[in-house]
Design an enzyme around this catalytic site. Sequence first.
Site, PDB file in Angstrom:
ATOM      1  N   HIS A 140     -13.083  14.453  -6.193  1.00  0.00           N
ATOM      2  CA  HIS A 140     -13.352  15.017  -7.509  1.00  0.00           C
ATOM      3  C   HIS A 140     -12.146  14.965  -8.422  1.00  0.00           C
ATOM      4  O   HIS A 140     -12.256  15.239  -9.615  1.00  0.00           O
ATOM      5  CB  HIS A 140     -13.833  16.459  -7.376  1.00  0.00           C
ATOM      6  CG  HIS A 140     -12.828  17.388  -6.770  1.00  0.00           C
ATOM      7  ND1 HIS A 140     -12.518  17.362  -5.430  1.00  0.00           N
ATOM      8  CD2 HIS A 140     -12.053  18.334  -7.320  1.00  0.00           C
ATOM      9  CE1 HIS A 140     -11.609  18.278  -5.160  1.00  0.00           C
ATOM     10  NE2 HIS A 140     -11.292  18.870  -6.297  1.00  0.00           N
TER      11      HIS A 140
ATOM     12  N   ASP B  73       1.426 -14.427  13.012  1.00  0.00           N
ATOM     13  CA  ASP B  73       0.279 -15.115  12.419  1.00  0.00           C
ATOM     14  C   ASP B  73      -0.649 -14.066  11.802  1.00  0.00           C
ATOM     15  O   ASP B  73      -1.344 -13.331  12.513  1.00  0.00           O
ATOM     16  CB  ASP B  73      -0.455 -15.914  13.497  1.00  0.00           C
ATOM     17  CG  ASP B  73      -1.562 -16.800  12.920  1.00  0.00           C
ATOM     18  OD1 ASP B  73      -1.957 -16.570  11.764  1.00  0.00           O
ATOM     19  OD2 ASP B  73      -2.018 -17.711  13.635  1.00  0.00           O
TER      20      ASP B  73
ATOM     21  N   LYS C  49      -8.673 -15.634  16.548  1.00  0.00           N
ATOM     22  CA  LYS C  49      -8.683 -15.104  15.176  1.00  0.00           C
ATOM     23  C   LYS C  49     -10.015 -14.454  14.807  1.00  0.00           C
ATOM     24  O   LYS C  49     -10.449 -14.496  13.645  1.00  0.00           O
ATOM     25  CB  LYS C  49      -8.325 -16.196  14.170  1.00  0.00           C
ATOM     26  CG  LYS C  49      -6.907 -16.736  14.337  1.00  0.00           C
ATOM     27  CD  LYS C  49      -6.592 -17.832  13.332  1.00  0.00           C
ATOM     28  CE  LYS C  49      -5.145 -18.268  13.405  1.00  0.00           C
ATOM     29  NZ  LYS C  49      -4.746 -18.867  14.677  1.00  0.00           N
TER      30      LYS C  49
ATOM     31  N   GLU D 172       0.845  -1.199   0.000  1.00  0.00           N
ATOM     32  CA  GLU D 172       0.000   0.000   0.000  1.00  0.00           C
ATOM     33  C   GLU D 172       0.878   1.246   0.000  1.00  0.00           C
ATOM     34  O   GLU D 172       1.527   1.560   0.996  1.00  0.00           O
ATOM     35  CB  GLU D 172      -0.926   0.012   1.216  1.00  0.00           C
ATOM     36  CG  GLU D 172      -1.822   1.238   1.257  1.00  0.00           C
ATOM     37  CD  GLU D 172      -2.689   1.305   2.496  1.00  0.00           C
ATOM     38  OE1 GLU D 172      -3.277   2.366   2.750  1.00  0.00           O
ATOM     39  OE2 GLU D 172      -2.772   0.288   3.220  1.00  0.00           O
TER      40      GLU D 172
END
Length: 803
Positions: free
Chosen positions: A410, A320, A247, A112
């Site tokens: 925009h 994990d 989890k 990212e």
Amino acid sequence: MRDPLMLCLDGAHRDLERGALLMDSTEPAMMRVPDRGHENEPARRRRLDWVRGLSGSALKSLDRFDLDPARLVGNIENLVGSVAIPVGLAGPLLFDGNRATGWIPAPFATTEGALVASATRGAHAVSCAGGVRTRVLGQQMVRSPRFDFTDIVAASRFATWIAEQTQDLSVQIAEVSRHARLIGLVPLQIGRSVDVVFEYETGDASGQNMTTACTWRSCLWIEEQLARHPEMALRSFCIEGNSAGDKKLSQRALANGRGMRVTAECHVDGETLERVLKVTRDDMLRAYGICVTGSALAGGFPNVNVANAIAAVFAATGQDIACVHESGSGILTMEPDGDGIYASLLLPTLSIGTVGGGTQLPQQNDYLEMIGCTGTGSAARLGEIIAGYALALDLSTMSAVIGGQFATAHERLGRNRPVQWFTRDDLNPALLGSVLDAGAVTAVDVVGDTDGNSVISELTQRVSTQKLVGVFPVDVTIDGGAEPLELIVKSKPLDTEVMLAAHRMVTLAGGRLSEAWSRGGDASGFLGTHMRELQLYREPAVAAGLLPHCYGIVEDPAREAFLLFLERLGDDVILIDSAERPQDWRPEHITGALTGIARLHGRWYGRVGELGELDWLGEPTEPARVIDMSELWLGLFEHHKKEYPDLLDDAWLAQIVAWIDDSADWWPEMAGLPQTLVHNDFNSRNIGLRVVADAPERFELVAYDWELATVHLPQRDLVEFLSYVLTPDTDLDTIRGYVEFHRAAVAAAAGVAIDRDEWARGFQLALADFVMRRISLYLMVHTLRRLPYIERVVNVCRRLSEV
């Protein structure tokens, strides 16, 4: 009840027997991954070949595998390859914790864009204000087996009985693990069933596998004991009743903890908020109010993007990944603190470890070692580091959202159609054969990225990540040719992508500037950049004698492909990409370059009407548009003064501010002086000198990167060129000599007389415009990506202002 390991072995044995009998079975044949249970390189290769045949894909990138399969036993099954994730260093962040102290960077594994930059900005703000204080409040791993009884009476008796068995169960657990320690047993009755919550401390391990094994041993012991108590008749048990919150988000884990419970806090003063995060205290408090109410409406936890920091560090350090969901349930608090803010973050369910699992893989272990998270007590240090960075990232993201820096809807690239992006794979013999008129093309090799990608390309690559953008050297083999043809392929971004990249860059300086850019970004000169240079090479006579040879052009708007195929300049061209080497520019080089560009300036000097017929060149910037942008220019230099106080001292900044304040007077004056066609990016990054073969002291200018070409004063190119090839201590008479040399060369090329005083005035105005509109943006780029030459260029501009 039988040992689960034996059950698994029996099951595997039956699978093998069944596999051997498949050919004789009446059941349909089952497809299986080859070499199951074998984790070595030959087995990996066989699986890879098998899946290639199954998919029909080459899967070339999977051939390379750098890990040792023998070290992966227990980490993976059916090994076929690995995935590389880029890792960037966030921070560093100044810590004051029990385990984490001093300046610590953090490895963020992510794809990212801007995540590392945002975390670094937050870390910078927090550190400038004194740093982050961190503490581990507790650590426990939880398992909750389910026990089913004949009726609720038996279940109730068991719930009472099990609560008194902590000591005996601790003995059983010690036989399985010397690291796990049972610290609590909590029975939860549901009808005739009871979930028993086993609470463990697990040291530096995350403990999920460890506690599973310990709990299984405990369940077997409980089963044996209950056989002697008919009043607690056990029907069955299951190793996990799903009430542990493993989890997944869990209100019980939030209240009681699961994994590590860590907190972080910081104070950020008002000056730091405004200087680094570009917001005020009230901005941040308003943003926090939005965060809390929005989270409540969604039924979530009040934080901005804690999971982003956690996932990035998890991936880098071998945690994990499935636990990111529960670990990301952070609770952010914020209060006013004088003219600044107090902020804290609680991570109640951070499931991490520094031993076992993926932490032992080579790279993951190196990243842990890099931040001091190996050895006894290191899990607590890792928890504090994660909490500190999660808090820093939340503050940075929150300020970006409320300050207008996060997104501008925009101006997004609102493509509502699929685009078949032009990629490196398209640089193939078929394409080059259609571009070149030189026989059959048999091979095309992209030999790397050039180090000299333009600033525009580098910025837009962050926006246009899916397609080919930039400058690439390519070797083309032609049938019958002795040597490959050496080309440069330049793939241009859309002007809208350039504008978006510039907007994103400018908004980092604050929301007010984002709005100013939205109103007048067209005055930046970036409109039409993807077409301008292509058209120039279609009409090379416009800049005759200055352009590299162009072998061909590809223009495919449907694929957003705009490409030039240019000669790759060879050893006969010197001073290419020499922005960091002004000492290499001798006087004869400088006058050679000025003579070359003066031919262009002279040819079009005072012929703006004819230039207007080149519709691809675009309209000259209207003075009113530049003047309207004064708020942007002023805001940028306010930002730069804070970032580079030594570079922009009070006297130099006062001169720049005066230029901006007075632009309504001098820009119309500048627009009234004789104009010409200018390169508008004329510096030592974009030019070279071709040595004349029979006259080694003579040089011919070669100029490339013409996407910003426009109508302006000829002195505009002169100012930019001198700012790059001179040094701040250059003698003023030497500078005046070059200014006069250029005037005379332009006058000779144009065949007109040019007044010296008018030329000198034009030089001053062009300098003001260059500093105001171009240097302001270059310094913003420098904040994001270091430009090693730009601070020298700024100081040379100051020297030029003294002429």
